[in-house]
Design a protein around this motif. Structure first.
Motif, mmCIF file in Angstrom:
data_model
loop_
_atom_site.group_PDB
_atom_site.id
_atom_site.type_symbol
_atom_site.label_atom_id
_atom_site.label_comp_id
_atom_site.label_asym_id
_atom_site.label_seq_id
_atom_site.Cartn_x
_atom_site.Cartn_y
_atom_site.Cartn_z
ATOM 1 N N GLY A 1 1.042 -1.193 -0.054
ATOM 2 C CA GLY A 1 -0.391 -0.023 -0.010
ATOM 3 C C GLY A 1 0.708 1.303 0.021
ATOM 4 N N ALA A 2 1.777 1.060 -0.751
ATOM 5 C CA ALA A 2 3.008 2.042 -0.873
ATOM 6 C C ALA A 2 3.777 2.440 -2.150
ATOM 7 C CB ALA A 2 3.649 2.404 0.470
ATOM 8 N N THR A 3 3.963 3.284 -2.770
ATOM 9 C CA THR A 3 4.623 3.898 -3.511
ATOM 10 C C THR A 3 6.442 3.635 -3.468
ATOM 11 O OG1 THR A 3 4.586 6.052 -4.186
ATOM 12 C CG2 THR A 3 2.441 3.670 -4.850
ATOM 13 N N ILE A 4 7.072 2.966 -4.107
ATOM 14 C CA ILE A 4 8.559 3.805 -3.431
ATOM 15 C C ILE A 4 9.680 4.412 -4.854
ATOM 16 C CG2 ILE A 4 10.863 2.596 -2.737
ATOM 17 C CD1 ILE A 4 8.817 0.285 -1.999
ATOM 18 N N GLN A 5 10.365 5.485 -4.682
ATOM 19 C CA GLN A 5 11.233 6.315 -5.759
ATOM 20 C C GLN A 5 12.315 5.713 -4.680
ATOM 21 O OE1 GLN A 5 9.025 9.436 -6.251
ATOM 22 N NE2 GLN A 5 9.705 10.548 -4.132
ATOM 23 N N ARG A 6 12.677 6.107 -6.196
ATOM 24 C CA ARG A 6 14.731 7.131 -6.252
ATOM 25 C C ARG A 6 14.987 7.771 -6.410
ATOM 26 N NH1 ARG A 6 18.705 3.520 -5.355
ATOM 27 N NH2 ARG A 6 20.936 4.149 -5.795
ATOM 28 N N ASN A 7 15.462 8.772 -4.817
ATOM 29 C CA ASN A 7 15.752 9.946 -4.850
ATOM 30 C C ASN A 7 17.203 9.795 -5.060
ATOM 31 O OD1 ASN A 7 17.138 12.765 -3.231
ATOM 32 N ND2 ASN A 7 14.978 12.203 -2.056
ATOM 33 N N GLU A 8 17.305 10.846 -6.468
ATOM 34 C CA GLU A 8 19.107 10.616 -7.251
ATOM 35 C C GLU A 8 19.611 12.086 -6.744
ATOM 36 O OE1 GLU A 8 19.819 8.780 -9.577
ATOM 37 O OE2 GLU A 8 17.470 8.576 -9.817
ATOM 38 N N LYS A 9 19.075 12.170 -5.632
ATOM 39 C CA LYS A 9 20.042 12.888 -4.994
ATOM 40 C C LYS A 9 20.553 13.269 -3.191
ATOM 41 C CE LYS A 9 19.857 17.965 -2.544
ATOM 42 N NZ LYS A 9 18.691 19.485 -2.361
ATOM 43 N N LYS A 10 19.359 12.333 -2.939
ATOM 44 C CA LYS A 10 20.572 11.565 -1.553
ATOM 45 C C LYS A 10 20.793 10.142 -1.653
ATOM 46 C CE LYS A 10 17.550 13.588 1.848
ATOM 47 N NZ LYS A 10 16.744 13.118 2.557
ATOM 48 N N GLN A 11 20.574 9.462 -3.643
ATOM 49 C CA GLN A 11 21.340 8.253 -3.976
ATOM 50 C C GLN A 11 19.886 7.166 -2.991
ATOM 51 O OE1 GLN A 11 22.382 6.707 -7.103
ATOM 52 N NE2 GLN A 11 22.435 9.460 -7.441
ATOM 53 N N SER A 12 18.988 7.457 -2.135
ATOM 54 C CA SER A 12 18.465 6.169 -1.123
ATOM 55 C C SER A 12 16.996 6.038 -1.569
ATOM 56 C CB SER A 12 18.117 6.675 -0.131
ATOM 57 O OG SER A 12 16.875 8.799 -0.478
ATOM 58 N N LEU A 13 16.010 5.124 -1.585
ATOM 59 C CA LEU A 13 15.026 4.449 -1.789
ATOM 60 C C LEU A 13 14.364 5.534 -0.658
ATOM 61 C CD1 LEU A 13 15.419 1.380 -2.381
ATOM 62 C CD2 LEU A 13 15.192 2.573 -3.804
ATOM 63 N N ASN B 1 12.828 -7.411 6.238
ATOM 64 C CA ASN B 1 13.248 -7.964 6.773
ATOM 65 C C ASN B 1 13.914 -8.629 7.148
ATOM 66 O OD1 ASN B 1 10.178 -8.666 7.416
ATOM 67 N ND2 ASN B 1 9.804 -10.478 5.905
ATOM 68 N N GLY B 2 15.413 -7.846 7.366
ATOM 69 C CA GLY B 2 16.681 -8.234 7.482
ATOM 70 C C GLY B 2 17.679 -7.972 6.204
ATOM 71 N N THR B 3 17.025 -8.135 5.202
ATOM 72 C CA THR B 3 17.534 -7.283 4.204
ATOM 73 C C THR B 3 18.297 -6.168 3.452
ATOM 74 O OG1 THR B 3 16.477 -9.338 2.816
ATOM 75 C CG2 THR B 3 17.789 -8.158 1.443
ATOM 76 N N ASN B 4 19.099 -5.833 3.423
ATOM 77 C CA ASN B 4 18.863 -4.486 3.087
ATOM 78 C C ASN B 4 19.267 -3.403 1.746
ATOM 79 O OD1 ASN B 4 21.123 -2.186 2.448
ATOM 80 N ND2 ASN B 4 22.696 -2.582 3.959
ATOM 81 N N VAL B 5 18.467 -3.201 1.814
ATOM 82 C CA VAL B 5 17.852 -2.494 0.121
ATOM 83 C C VAL B 5 18.615 -1.219 -0.125
ATOM 84 C CG1 VAL B 5 15.997 -3.877 0.411
ATOM 85 C CG2 VAL B 5 15.711 -1.589 1.161
ATOM 86 N N GLN B 6 19.032 -0.813 0.288
ATOM 87 C CA GLN B 6 20.038 0.251 0.380
ATOM 88 C C GLN B 6 20.989 0.220 -1.320
ATOM 89 O OE1 GLN B 6 21.922 1.403 3.538
ATOM 90 N NE2 GLN B 6 20.890 2.884 3.822
ATOM 91 N N GLY B 7 20.814 1.302 -2.271
ATOM 92 C CA GLY B 7 21.259 0.389 -3.713
ATOM 93 C C GLY B 7 20.405 -0.197 -4.853
ATOM 94 N N CYS B 8 19.705 -0.610 -3.611
ATOM 95 C CA CYS B 8 18.272 -1.516 -4.875
ATOM 96 C C CYS B 8 17.883 -0.627 -5.808
ATOM 97 C CB CYS B 8 17.946 -2.600 -4.501
ATOM 98 S SG CYS B 8 18.695 -3.700 -2.565
ATOM 99 N N ASP B 9 17.054 -0.538 -6.734
ATOM 100 C CA ASP B 9 16.092 -0.583 -7.502
ATOM 101 C C ASP B 9 15.007 -0.679 -6.846
ATOM 102 O OD1 ASP B 9 14.154 -1.154 -10.325
ATOM 103 O OD2 ASP B 9 15.722 0.366 -10.496
ATOM 104 N N PRO B 10 13.957 0.248 -7.320
ATOM 105 C CA PRO B 10 12.412 0.524 -6.958
ATOM 106 C C PRO B 10 11.410 -0.494 -7.087
ATOM 107 C CG PRO B 10 13.165 2.630 -7.198
ATOM 108 C CD PRO B 10 14.127 1.930 -7.655
ATOM 109 N N LYS B 11 11.748 -1.323 -8.050
ATOM 110 C CA LYS B 11 11.125 -2.475 -8.792
ATOM 111 C C LYS B 11 11.320 -3.592 -7.878
ATOM 112 C CE LYS B 11 10.106 -1.161 -13.171
ATOM 113 N NZ LYS B 11 10.107 -0.895 -14.783
ATOM 114 N N GLU B 12 12.509 -3.685 -7.615
ATOM 115 C CA GLU B 12 14.000 -4.960 -7.204
ATOM 116 C C GLU B 12 12.434 -4.805 -5.366
ATOM 117 O OE1 GLU B 12 18.159 -5.314 -8.808
ATOM 118 O OE2 GLU B 12 17.918 -4.994 -6.472
ATOM 119 N N VAL B 13 12.936 -4.071 -4.627
ATOM 120 C CA VAL B 13 11.977 -3.576 -3.473
ATOM 121 C C VAL B 13 10.650 -4.624 -3.526
ATOM 122 C CG1 VAL B 13 11.837 -2.785 -1.266
ATOM 123 C CG2 VAL B 13 13.915 -2.104 -2.722
#
Length: 601
Positions: free
Chosen positions: A163-175, A202-214
């Motif tokens: 129930g949420a959408t995710i985007q990549r913040n290019e300035k901060k290089q974060s999700l 759930n314990g998996t580091n997603v920093q640097g991942c693509d939003p679709k992967e998350v």
């Protein structure tokens, strides 16, 4: 032995009643001391007034009573005597099996063998052991090396999206969380906000991942989902739900939309669906639910601005591909097609429309001079609507539109003959001379040419045209006259007349009469020996004319489909008239969503 003493003698109170009585006294004493407290603390008058009303409110007194009830039960320290009810039940059941042919024993054994009873024993043991699922452990408040606050959120997610959408913040290089969908799991938790940065799932580091992967990772989990988030710098606060209802004027499938942020979060709908708009905070992607849908989770739909932008870029190509050529390039609308009337001046009626009661018309073209401002292909997206309750004293007109030869006039004739006291058609205007057997106001309204041309220039006619040197037309006032009489006005105008009929003071219900497939159309017309007039001679339909009828219907649906309230396919005329009568009956009884300005009129 009969009881002779009263069960509640005067002066005796139940322990709970004593407590309630004491509570009321305590609250009264507290209210009485507010004046002294105000003097000591130099409190504001409005603060003291608020406390006085707050303490005297019925809700607070009931809340205190509930608190005392719960406290009294908690002090009893109730608990299960055993946490092995299942094993005890098995033992008892095995013992009962040894005692056969006894009715009471058989009945008890049958009860204990039922799954509901076994589930009850199993639940008893789980509660006694405090074995609750899912297990929600206390979550520590973490601080990373950069001393940034981290919040750990656990959401119970069933077979549904987060129930949420995710985007990549290019300035901060974060999700980041781009938006929260109303009614979804993230919204119900109240712990996830727009702008929160996602670190772990759930314990998996997603920093640097693509939003679709998350998104794909979240889709794998069902049940508790733990998110580690860096809170947003600024909290936008609670999103207030909108009360706006819109009717969709186009079809939409999020999985066919290449630019939607998340197709799984999209809401599919069809032309004519009523949508409850939940949020318009993002001008490009609104959140909405289908009216009457039990699913509380909102979905993404393209905003009006976005839809208009991309529709306008495709409009010229769509017109050329489907409609054949731009509308205003039609030679019928060129200056060469205009002619002067017998008096020598330019007539405002240069092209003849379909005119009621004129069976000898050779050409039935609708005059579009006053419609040119509309015919430049509107960009249609949504229409704001409100619920309208029928008014029997002002029934909505029934408007039948469709391609030539589809059978609108026959359906109209049969509908009106079914109840002559309920239905009525409009008496047209004409400038020709009255015939001996005709009555003014019954067959036609006979007027002078100057008078009718003046009315045409003042836009008093829904449609009009010229045939054999005489003007014919249907006026707006005539339609209103039928409505005010309490009868249902039945019309069969050209589709372009809908732009004049669809007003707040007329409120038409538009039914598109569509042809069936070519095979059904041909067979039914041959069976009924259907005819149409060509050069004043009745003739059967040719295959080319039937195919043209189907093609014209498709073009009408593309250009005017957003005006249609209902579509009835006229295959078998008997079934079509039943469908029409049923629809007309519902229009007069059931509430419908109409354009908002119509309801407010």
């Amino acid at each position: 032995m009969p009881v002779t003493l009263p069960l509640k003698p005067w002066g005796f109170f139940h322990p709970d009643e004593k407590r309630d009585h004491q509570e009321r006294i305590d609250i009264q004493n507290l209210v009485a001391s507010l004046a002294e407290l105000q003097h000591r603390l130099s409190a504001k008058d409005e603060d003291v007034s608020f406390l006085r009303h707050f303490l005297r409110s019925k809700d607070i007194q009931l809340l205190l009573r509930v608190f005392n009830k719960v406290s009294s039960y908690a002090s009893l320290q109730l608990g299960a005597s055993s946490d092995s009810a299942v094993s005890t039940g098995v033992s008892v059941y095995n013992t009962l099996r040894k005692h056969k042919h006894k009715p009471h024993v058989d009945e008890l054994r049958e009860i204990m063998a039922k799954p509901h009873f076994q589930a009850l024993l199993y639940t008893h043991d789980k509660v006694a052991c405090r074995d609750y699922e899912p297990k929600l452990f206390s979550l520590p408040h973490e601080v990373n090396e950069a001393e940034e606050a981290v919040k750990v959120v656990r959401i119970i997610k069933n077979e549904e999206p987060l129930g949420a959408t995710i985007q990549r913040n290019e300035k901060k290089q974060s999700l980041e969380i781009a938006r929260i969908l109303r009614g979804g799991a993230a919204d119900r938790s109240g712990l996830v906000h727009v702008g929160d940065e996602i670190c772990e799932v759930n314990g998996t580091n997603v920093q640097g991942c693509d939003p679709k992967e998350v998104v794909q990772l979240l889709a794998k989990f069902s049940g508790p989902v733990t998110l580690k988030l860096f809170p947003a710098d600024n909290n936008k606060g609670i999103m207030r739900e909108s009360k706006i209802r819109l009717r969709a004027l186009f079809d939409y499938d999020p999985f066919d939309d290449p630019i939607i942020p998340c197709p799984e979060a999209g809401l599919s709908f069809q032309k004519g669906d009523v949508l409850q708009i939940v949020s318009q905070e993002d001008p490009l992607w609104w959140q909405a639910r289908k009216e009457g849908d039990s699913n509380l989770r909102a979905g993404l739909i393209p905003g009006k601005q976005l839809q208009e932008r991309r529709t306008s870029s495709l409009l010229n190509g769509l017109r050329k591909e489907i409609l054949g050529r731009p509308l205003l390039s039609d030679p019928r609308y060129s200056d060469a097609s205009f002619h002067k009337n017998s008096t020598g001046h330019l007539s405002p009626c240069r092209i003849s429309p379909q005119i009621p009661k004129s069976k000898k018309l050779k050409k039935t073209m609708y005059h579009v001079t006053q419609n040119q401002v509309y015919d430049s292909e509107e960009i249609i997206t949504y229409e704001e609507v409100q619920l309208y309750y029928p008014k029997p004293e002002f029934p909505r007109p029934i408007v039948l539109v469709g391609p030539h030869g589809v059978g609108r006039n026959e359906l109209k004739r049969r509908l009106m003959s079914s109840n002559t006291d309920k239905f009525q058609e409009v008496v047209p205007y004409t400038t020709r001379l009255k015939k001996p057997h005709e009555l003014d106001g019954r067959d036609y309204h006979f007027v002078s040419r100057d008078e009718m041309e003046k009315g045409i220039l003042l836009n008093r006619f829904v449609e009009y045209g010229e045939y054999k040197g005489n003007l014919y037309g249907s006026s707006i006032d005539s339609i209103k006259c039928v409505i005010n009489s309490g009868k249902v006005c039945v019309l069969t105008p050209h589709t372009q007349a809908l732009k004049f009929l669809r007003t707040a003071d007329i409120k038409p219900y538009v039914i598109f009469i569509a042809p069936p497939s070519f095979e059904v159309l041909k067979n039914t017309r041959i069976e009924k020996n259907a005819r149409h007039t060509v050069n004043d001679v009745p003739q059967p339909f040719t295959d080319e004319e039937l195919q043209k009828m189907i093609t014209t219907a498709k073009k009408m649906s593309i250009r005017y489909g957003h005006f249609f309230d209902k579509i009835i396919v006229n295959g078998q005329i008997e079934q079509a008239i039943k469908d029409l009568a049923h629809v007309v009956e519902l229009v007069g009884k059931e509430p419908q969503y109409l354009p908002a300005n119509w309801v407010q009129y």
